[in-house]
Design an enzyme around this catalytic site. Structure first.
Site, PDB file in Angstrom:
ATOM      1  N   SER A 427      29.424 126.925  28.041  1.00 21.83           N
ATOM      2  CA  SER A 427      28.527 127.056  26.896  1.00 21.83           C
ATOM      3  C   SER A 427      28.977 128.082  25.868  1.00 21.83           C
ATOM      4  O   SER A 427      28.642 127.961  24.701  1.00 21.83           O
ATOM      5  CB  SER A 427      27.124 127.397  27.384  1.00 21.83           C
ATOM      6  OG  SER A 427      27.157 128.535  28.218  1.00 21.83           O
ATOM      7  N   HIS A 455      26.215 120.834  27.731  1.00 23.56           N
ATOM      8  CA  HIS A 455      26.952 120.771  26.457  1.00 23.56           C
ATOM      9  C   HIS A 455      27.960 119.636  26.413  1.00 23.56           C
ATOM     10  O   HIS A 455      28.792 119.585  25.513  1.00 23.56           O
ATOM     11  CB  HIS A 455      27.659 122.110  26.216  1.00 23.56           C
ATOM     12  CG  HIS A 455      26.698 123.245  26.131  1.00 23.56           C
ATOM     13  ND1 HIS A 455      26.025 123.561  24.984  1.00 23.56           N
ATOM     14  CD2 HIS A 455      26.248 124.104  27.083  1.00 23.56           C
ATOM     15  CE1 HIS A 455      25.220 124.587  25.211  1.00 23.56           C
ATOM     16  NE2 HIS A 455      25.342 124.934  26.483  1.00 23.56           N
ATOM     17  N   LYS A 486      19.637 119.612  23.976  1.00 25.06           N
ATOM     18  CA  LYS A 486      20.787 119.872  23.107  1.00 25.06           C
ATOM     19  C   LYS A 486      21.134 118.596  22.320  1.00 25.06           C
ATOM     20  O   LYS A 486      20.398 118.272  21.401  1.00 25.06           O
ATOM     21  CB  LYS A 486      21.932 120.427  23.934  1.00 25.06           C
ATOM     22  CG  LYS A 486      21.448 121.678  24.731  1.00 25.06           C
ATOM     23  CD  LYS A 486      22.510 122.547  25.238  1.00 25.06           C
ATOM     24  CE  LYS A 486      21.986 123.597  26.211  1.00 25.06           C
ATOM     25  NZ  LYS A 486      21.031 124.552  25.665  1.00 25.06           N
TER      26      LYS A 486
HETATM   27  N1  PMP Z   1      22.870 124.997  31.327  1.00 29.10           N
HETATM   28  C1  PMP Z   1      23.626 125.356  30.283  1.00 29.10           C
HETATM   29  C2  PMP Z   1      25.125 125.313  30.424  1.00 29.10           C
HETATM   30  C3  PMP Z   1      23.018 125.770  29.094  1.00 29.10           C
HETATM   31  O1  PMP Z   1      23.775 126.158  28.047  1.00 29.10           O
HETATM   32  C4  PMP Z   1      21.622 125.762  28.995  1.00 29.10           C
HETATM   33  C5  PMP Z   1      20.885 126.158  27.713  1.00 29.10           C
HETATM   34  N2  PMP Z   1      21.377 127.229  27.055  1.00 29.10           N
HETATM   35  C6  PMP Z   1      20.882 125.387  30.119  1.00 29.10           C
HETATM   36  C7  PMP Z   1      21.538 125.002  31.255  1.00 29.10           C
HETATM   37  C8  PMP Z   1      19.388 125.421  30.108  1.00 29.10           C
HETATM   38  O2  PMP Z   1      18.863 124.329  29.458  1.00 29.10           O
HETATM   39  P1  PMP Z   1      17.462 124.403  28.724  1.00 29.10           P
HETATM   40  O3  PMP Z   1      17.684 125.052  27.402  1.00 29.10           O
HETATM   41  O4  PMP Z   1      17.030 123.001  28.612  1.00 29.10           O
HETATM   42  O5  PMP Z   1      16.559 125.217  29.585  1.00 29.10           O
END
Ligand code: PMP
Length: 638
Positions: A427, A455, A486
């Site tokens: 991420s 992502h 996302k």
């Molecule tokens: N996994 C990754 C790699 C993320 O980047 C994110 C969100 N930043 C999440 C899980 C969590 O997802 P959510 O925003 O739907 O809680």
């Protein structure tokens, strides 16, 4: 089982040296008698010429159990301030003659027991003024984890005594100063205000100590009060260990301190308020900004077709889901979405969670437990890390995307059951997991493999189906987790895989079971969004083209950046510098986040540029020029 009161008193020429009492069971009489005797005989104050140990049986049904008074500490700089605290305490009891009551303290100095003072008439009520009143027959309840039974615990004994006194009939409070010359901490106590330690109540070295029991009531009841204090057996429960009273009086202090600390270290976070919907441009402070920080990579949250469908579902199903999925919160829309996700991801089944964060927490912690081992990439997302921690399993962190290191660590960490877990697209770095090796190693060592496609879903692979499509379906991890927040432009997380896995999660994943499900309208948004992505693979192609264009342009200008995903990191290093660059770009109209610790390692702060399918080449070119300008000004070279 009968209980016994055991008391020890040691004196030298009638001068008190040491005293203690306990309430114990028959079995412990011998050992406690011995301990108390040792204490009395070997006291720093001197060797006694009289040691008295008295053991009495107590009628069980006569014992009164009380909860210890809550404790707090008032820090003061000197004993005058301590005495002022006593006045405040007396005022809080609505006593008008506080000064006169304080003056009585000096009269207690030579007494072993306490003054029993009528707070209205200021009359001393103790029958024997030299002896005073002695509160006895009390102890702390002995449990496995409280007060030590060995040695004298002054602190616990004081709380036990203060609790008993506070509960005595007609006693409204107590003031106590120790006669130990080195112990200047005293206390005031009452049922209503609890036990307040005051750190300085007398001058260091002074032997002047004493106590006053504050009596308010009819004279006729004095005998009953004295009888309670001197005869009623009391066991005090929940006496907290000593460190508990070290808490500062301002219980919010640590919060204030930490906030100051974060500001000083450029790690303080705040929110920016956007005054429009999410898209490639947004309105902030009344001004249009180019959004280059959003995870809505395909710009789905503003697609008309999605909004219209969501509105129709809202009309039909209303706003909330009313319960968890396993109770009332499961509609046809929820199930349609899960079928769609499973189809999109080419798996047997899927399950939706309320967020991606919860999906990781709930899934990892329900699959792994105390005796298991989880192998986790060092750059995994916080939700994976938290899921691993929650599981209680042993966590082995391997070097980022380093499959040799992973295999080495597996061979030296044998386990009966284990999991390898990794982001599919990282991420904060935007790079892609070596999935074929990852799955091969997992299968070779019979470990479950799990990837987080937050992502990669909608982003990589020719049609946006994610990392398995990116690698042309040559391998398949056991557990695919992702988020709907996302590229899908909605909310929620999901897990997909074999039917058996999903059936298990429905029954075991606490984050799924114990939370009200997302509303049908949120589900509908994701559902329609997937349909739009499926029908319009050119959206994904546009995103890929934008990334390629932006990276090429930056390269031409001498900045060596590269990405195959929507995330383009520009590493700055220093947190403050990263913040300044991002603020400058903000001023220019570019919404680009500076990412700092703890999201990334300290001194690896970065700009995290996130591109969207709907950015135009002109927008990207202008943004790149501004970025290059500030990077040069700040002497950042890549
Ligand atoms: N996994 C990754 C790699 C993320 O980047 C994110 C969100 N930043 C999440 C899980 C969590 O997802 P959510 O925003 O739907 O809680």
């Amino acid at each position: 089982m009968s209980l016994y009161s055991i008391k020890m008193r040691a004196s030298q020429k009638n001068k008190h040296i040491s005293g203690s009492e306990k309430i114990i069971s028959y079995d412990h009489i011998g050992s406690y008698a011995n301990q108390l005797m040792q204490r009395g005989l070997n006291h720093p104050k001197g060797s006694p010429d009289l040691l008295n140990i008295k053991i009495e049986k107590i009628e069980n049904n006569n014992i009164l159990y009380l909860d210890a008074l809550p404790v707090c500490t008032i820090e003061v700089d000197n004993y005058r301030m301590g005495i002022e605290e006593i006045r405040k305490f007396l005022n809080s009891l609505n006593l008008e003659n506080a000064d006169k009551i304080v003056n009585f303290l000096s009269k207690t100095y030579s007494m072993r027991g306490a003054i029993l003072l009528d707070v209205d008439t200021l009359e001393r009520l103790e029958p024997d003024r030299e002896r005073g009143i002695r509160a006895t027959y009390m102890d702390a309840e002995r449990t496995n984890n409280n007060v030590s039974v060995n040695g004298k615990n002054h602190y616990a004994e004081a709380i036990v005594l203060a609790t008993k006194v506070a509960y005595a009939p007609n006693i409204i409070g107590e003031i106590c100063i120790s006669d130990d010359p080195d112990y200047v901490t005293g206390y005031v106590a009452s049922k209503s205000s609890g036990y307040k330690r005051i750190t300085k109540m007398k001058e260091q070295g002074s032997e002047n100590g004493g106590r006053i029991f504050l009596y308010q009531g009819s004279k006729n009841d004095v005998a009953e009060t004295i009888s309670f204090l001197e005869k009623q057996p009391v066991i005090v429960r929940n006496v907290q260990p000593l460190y508990m009273d070290k808490r500062p009086t301002d219980k919010f202090k640590f919060i204030g301190d930490e906030l100051i600390d974060m500001r000083q270290n450029n790690l303080y976070r705040s929110m920016k308020t956007i005054q429009s919907g999410q898209s490639s441009t947004v309105i902030y402070n009344g001004r249009e900004m180019l959004m280059m920080a959003s995870n809505d990579y395909l710009d789905m949250s503003s697609v008309d077709e999605v909004k219209k469908y969501a509105a129709s579902v809202l009309e039909k199903y209303g706003t909330g889901s009313g319960g968890s999925r396993l109770t009332t919160g499961n509609t046809v829309i929820h199930e349609m979405l899960e079928n769609k996700i499973a189809e999109f991801k080419n798996t047997e089944s899927a399950l939706v969670f309320n967020t991606g964060y919860i999906a990781n927490l709930a899934t990892i912690s329900s699959l792994m437990g105390k005796n298991d081992v989880i192998f986790s990439d060092e750059l995994n997302h916080a939700s994976i890390i938290d899921g691993c921690r929650l599981s209680g399993a042993k966590i082995v962190v391997y070097r980022h995307n380093d499959m040799e290191d992973l295999e080495r660590k597996i061979t030296v960490n044998p386990c009966r059951k284990g999991l390898i877990v990794s982001d599919a697209v990282f991420s904060m770095d935007g790079d892609i997991l070596n999935l074929p090796e990852f799955v091969r190693i997992a299968d070779k060592y019979n470990l479950l493999s799990m990837i987080d496609e937050a992502h990669s879903t909608g982003v990589i692979g020719r049609t946006g189906r994610g990392i398995v499509e990116y690698y042309n379906y040559i391998c398949e991890p056991d557990i695919i987790m992702g988020t709907l927040s996302k590229a899908v432009g909605s909310e929620g997380g999901f897990v997909c895989g074999k039917n058996k896995l999903i059936e298990y999660l429905k029954n075991k994943a606490r984050g799924f079971i114990f939370s009200t499900s997302l509303s049908p309208v949120t589900m509908a948004t994701s559902l329609k969004s997937f349909e739009v992505i499926e029908k319009n693979p050119e959206l994904v192609t546009a995103l890929h083209d934008n990334v390629r264009f932006f990276c090429e342009y930056m390269k031409q200008k001498g900045f060596n950046i590269h990405s195959e995903t929507a995330i383009i990191p520009i590493i700055i290093g220093d947190e403050k510098k990263a913040m300044e660059i991002s603020e400058w770009l903000f001023e220019q109209g570019y919404f680009i986040s500076a990412i700092r610790y703890p999201t990334v390692k300290k001194q690896s702060a970065r700009l995290r540029i996130a591109l969207m399918a709907t950015h135009t080449p002109e927008q990207l070119k202008e943004a790149a020029d501004s970025i290059i300008n500030i990077l040069r000004q700040k002497e950042v070279f890549i």
